[in-house]
Motif scaffolding. Structure first.
Motif, PDB file in Angstrom:
ATOM      1  N   ALA A 162       0.647  -1.137  -0.254  1.00  0.00           N
ATOM      2  CA  ALA A 162       0.143  -0.023   0.011  1.00  0.00           C
ATOM      3  C   ALA A 162       1.206   1.201  -0.437  1.00  0.00           C
ATOM      4  N   ASP A 163       2.049   1.650   0.653  1.00  0.00           N
ATOM      5  CA  ASP A 163       2.946   2.394   0.871  1.00  0.00           C
ATOM      6  C   ASP A 163       3.459   2.635  -0.720  1.00  0.00           C
ATOM      7  N   MET A 164       4.127   1.617  -1.051  1.00  0.00           N
ATOM      8  CA  MET A 164       4.535   1.658  -2.174  1.00  0.00           C
ATOM      9  C   MET A 164       3.522   1.676  -3.330  1.00  0.00           C
ATOM     10  N   ARG A 165       2.232   1.304  -3.807  1.00  0.00           N
ATOM     11  CA  ARG A 165       1.182   1.991  -4.581  1.00  0.00           C
ATOM     12  C   ARG A 165       0.555   3.253  -4.066  1.00  0.00           C
ATOM     13  N   GLY A 166       0.930   3.797  -2.966  1.00  0.00           N
ATOM     14  CA  GLY A 166       0.849   5.382  -3.316  1.00  0.00           C
ATOM     15  C   GLY A 166       1.206   6.019  -3.604  1.00  0.00           C
ATOM     16  N   GLU A 167       3.198   5.474  -3.780  1.00  0.00           N
ATOM     17  CA  GLU A 167       4.209   6.705  -4.573  1.00  0.00           C
ATOM     18  C   GLU A 167       3.794   6.920  -5.724  1.00  0.00           C
ATOM     19  N   ILE A 168       3.881   5.255  -6.764  1.00  0.00           N
ATOM     20  CA  ILE A 168       3.396   5.118  -7.650  1.00  0.00           C
ATOM     21  C   ILE A 168       2.358   6.245  -7.834  1.00  0.00           C
ATOM     22  N   VAL A 174       7.656   2.794 -10.809  1.00  0.00           N
ATOM     23  CA  VAL A 174       7.388   1.256 -10.055  1.00  0.00           C
ATOM     24  C   VAL A 174       8.857   0.896  -9.876  1.00  0.00           C
ATOM     25  N   ASP A 175      10.196   1.242 -10.676  1.00  0.00           N
ATOM     26  CA  ASP A 175      11.415   0.557 -10.124  1.00  0.00           C
ATOM     27  C   ASP A 175      11.926   2.044  -9.411  1.00  0.00           C
ATOM     28  N   ALA A 176      11.745   2.758  -9.526  1.00  0.00           N
ATOM     29  CA  ALA A 176      12.216   4.229  -8.695  1.00  0.00           C
ATOM     30  C   ALA A 176      11.611   3.497  -7.016  1.00  0.00           C
ATOM     31  N   VAL A 177      10.138   3.231  -6.496  1.00  0.00           N
ATOM     32  CA  VAL A 177       9.484   3.016  -5.790  1.00  0.00           C
ATOM     33  C   VAL A 177      10.353   1.171  -5.522  1.00  0.00           C
ATOM     34  N   THR A 199      -5.336  -2.686  -5.995  1.00  0.00           N
ATOM     35  CA  THR A 199      -5.255  -1.261  -6.062  1.00  0.00           C
ATOM     36  C   THR A 199      -5.779  -0.849  -4.444  1.00  0.00           C
ATOM     37  N   PRO A 200      -6.089   0.703  -4.528  1.00  0.00           N
ATOM     38  CA  PRO A 200      -5.104   0.935  -3.105  1.00  0.00           C
ATOM     39  C   PRO A 200      -6.429   0.530  -2.240  1.00  0.00           C
ATOM     40  N   VAL A 201      -7.989   0.968  -2.901  1.00  0.00           N
ATOM     41  CA  VAL A 201      -8.713  -0.113  -2.014  1.00  0.00           C
ATOM     42  C   VAL A 201      -8.694  -1.080  -2.310  1.00  0.00           C
ATOM     43  N   MET A 202      -8.412  -1.910  -2.594  1.00  0.00           N
ATOM     44  CA  MET A 202      -8.181  -3.782  -2.518  1.00  0.00           C
ATOM     45  C   MET A 202      -7.467  -3.628  -1.348  1.00  0.00           C
ATOM     46  N   LEU A 203      -6.484  -3.096  -1.546  1.00  0.00           N
ATOM     47  CA  LEU A 203      -5.013  -3.639  -0.308  1.00  0.00           C
ATOM     48  C   LEU A 203      -5.573  -2.893   1.015  1.00  0.00           C
ATOM     49  N   ALA A 204      -6.339  -2.009   1.259  1.00  0.00           N
ATOM     50  CA  ALA A 204      -7.056  -1.194   2.061  1.00  0.00           C
ATOM     51  C   ALA A 204      -8.311  -2.548   2.772  1.00  0.00           C
ATOM     52  N   THR A 205      -9.376  -2.863   1.792  1.00  0.00           N
ATOM     53  CA  THR A 205      -9.911  -4.253   1.912  1.00  0.00           C
ATOM     54  C   THR A 205      -9.302  -5.287   2.641  1.00  0.00           C
ATOM     55  N   ALA A 206      -8.156  -6.002   1.890  1.00  0.00           N
ATOM     56  CA  ALA A 206      -7.293  -6.695   2.393  1.00  0.00           C
ATOM     57  C   ALA A 206      -7.233  -6.609   3.774  1.00  0.00           C
ATOM     58  N   ILE A 207      -6.684  -5.734   4.382  1.00  0.00           N
ATOM     59  CA  ILE A 207      -6.126  -5.040   5.418  1.00  0.00           C
ATOM     60  C   ILE A 207      -6.832  -5.310   6.338  1.00  0.00           C
ATOM     61  N   GLN A 208      -8.156  -4.366   6.736  1.00  0.00           N
ATOM     62  CA  GLN A 208      -8.419  -4.161   7.237  1.00  0.00           C
ATOM     63  C   GLN A 208      -9.825  -6.276   7.028  1.00  0.00           C
ATOM     64  N   ARG A 209      -9.605  -6.824   5.848  1.00  0.00           N
ATOM     65  CA  ARG A 209      -9.783  -8.230   6.342  1.00  0.00           C
ATOM     66  C   ARG A 209      -9.431  -8.733   7.002  1.00  0.00           C
ATOM     67  N   VAL A 210      -7.734  -8.996   7.116  1.00  0.00           N
ATOM     68  CA  VAL A 210      -6.909  -9.888   7.541  1.00  0.00           C
ATOM     69  C   VAL A 210      -6.464  -9.817   9.205  1.00  0.00           C
ATOM     70  N   ARG A 211      -7.005  -7.760   9.408  1.00  0.00           N
ATOM     71  CA  ARG A 211      -7.560  -8.232  11.017  1.00  0.00           C
ATOM     72  C   ARG A 211      -8.197  -7.854  11.608  1.00  0.00           C
ATOM     73  N   THR A 212      -9.717  -8.152  10.864  1.00  0.00           N
ATOM     74  CA  THR A 212     -10.498  -8.831  11.168  1.00  0.00           C
ATOM     75  C   THR A 212     -10.665 -10.401  11.818  1.00  0.00           C
ATOM     76  N   ALA A 213     -10.422 -10.847  10.738  1.00  0.00           N
ATOM     77  CA  ALA A 213      -9.603 -12.197  10.941  1.00  0.00           C
ATOM     78  C   ALA A 213      -8.936 -12.502  11.906  1.00  0.00           C
ATOM     79  N   GLU A 214      -8.240 -12.147  12.350  1.00  0.00           N
ATOM     80  CA  GLU A 214      -7.245 -12.068  13.545  1.00  0.00           C
ATOM     81  C   GLU A 214      -7.440 -11.772  14.617  1.00  0.00           C
ATOM     82  N   ARG A 215      -8.632 -10.975  15.096  1.00  0.00           N
ATOM     83  CA  ARG A 215      -9.400 -10.371  16.173  1.00  0.00           C
ATOM     84  C   ARG A 215     -10.731 -11.695  16.447  1.00  0.00           C
ATOM     85  N   ALA A 216     -11.114 -12.325  15.215  1.00  0.00           N
ATOM     86  CA  ALA A 216     -12.279 -13.461  15.285  1.00  0.00           C
ATOM     87  C   ALA A 216     -11.361 -13.987  15.918  1.00  0.00           C
ATOM     88  N   ILE A 217      -9.855 -14.341  15.738  1.00  0.00           N
ATOM     89  CA  ILE A 217      -8.866 -16.192  15.946  1.00  0.00           C
ATOM     90  C   ILE A 217      -9.205 -15.992  17.494  1.00  0.00           C
TER      91      ILE A 217
END
Length: 243
Positions: A162-168, A174-177, A199-217
């Protein structure tokens, strides 16, 4: 802090600030703020913590067992707790019926998961290799460890993307990043592909879903590793569809 009402609370993490710093004194003196000092536990602290948690679950660790628990879990308190709960169940131990926790029990059901195994599963998620992911999840399940370590490693990878995609998106190549973020040269091709697919939206959604899964476990009465597996398979399938 002078305002009577604000929209959101603020948390400032300042690992290098001393207790005599002006901002610390400002927080201490203000009725609307607080300063809280945290210190990373030493190896001995972590071993004492593991021993204490084991005792609370009716386990008496043999010499060296607490250290093995700390080493195999990376000293993560949440993971230590889950491993000890699993061992207590295996030994049918409880505070009212204590049992000895020896190295044989750790060999039988304890975590023995290396970075390589976790990295292969995470790569499969990131790259949308659903078939490979199934095999890697089977390896992780066979190891008998908590999903929390590899879920957290996956979040770190997604945040880095997400950090790299934001810079792009701000105009950098891509190479510079990748050079700025010191991407290992053997991982440059796969990282470049991931930066194009996610995409930035997909990355943000993925991070949220993984963190939600961790809390559920980590919640009581959870469904176990299937929660993590369902979350990462869904992410991998979404990326596969974009390919």
């Amino acid at each position: 802090m002078a305002a009577e009402r604000v929209g959101n609370p603020v948390v400032a993490i300042a690992p290098t600030v001393k207790s005599t710093a002006k901002i610390v004194k400002l927080a201490i003196d203000s009725p609307r703020a607080m300063a809280f000092a945290c210190y990373a536990p030493t190896a001995q602290d972590a071993e004492r913590l593991a021993t204490t948690i084991a005792g609370e679950n009716g386990l008496r660790p043999a010499p060296g067992v607490a250290r093995r628990l700390v080493d195999t879990t990376g000293g993560d308190r949440a993971v230590i707790s889950r491993e000890i709960e699993k061992l207590a169940l295996y030994l049918d131990a409880a505070p009212d019926r204590p049992a000895d926790l020896d190295h044989h029990a750790l060999d039988a059901v304890g975590a023995d998961l290396g970075d390589a195994e976790m990295s292969r599963a995470i790569d499969a998620v990131i790259e949308g290799r659903v078939d490979d992911l199934g095999a890697e999840l089977a390896v992780l399940e066979e190891a008998g460890t908590s999903p929390i370590p590899w879920l957290r490693q996956l979040v770190r990878r997604l945040i880095a993307l997400a950090d790299m995609r934001g810079e792009i998106d701000r105009g950098d190549s891509v190479d510079a990043v990748m050079k700025r973020h010191r991407v290992f040269f053997k991982e440059e091709a796969s990282t470049a592909r991931s930066l194009r697919r996610w995409t930035p939206v997909m990355l943000a959604t993925a991070i949220q879903r993984v963190r939600t899964a961790e809390r559920a476990i980590m919640a009581s009465g959870n469904a176990g590793g299937v929660v993590a597996e369902a979350a990462v398979v869904a992410l991998s399938q979404a990326i596969a569809r974009r390919n």
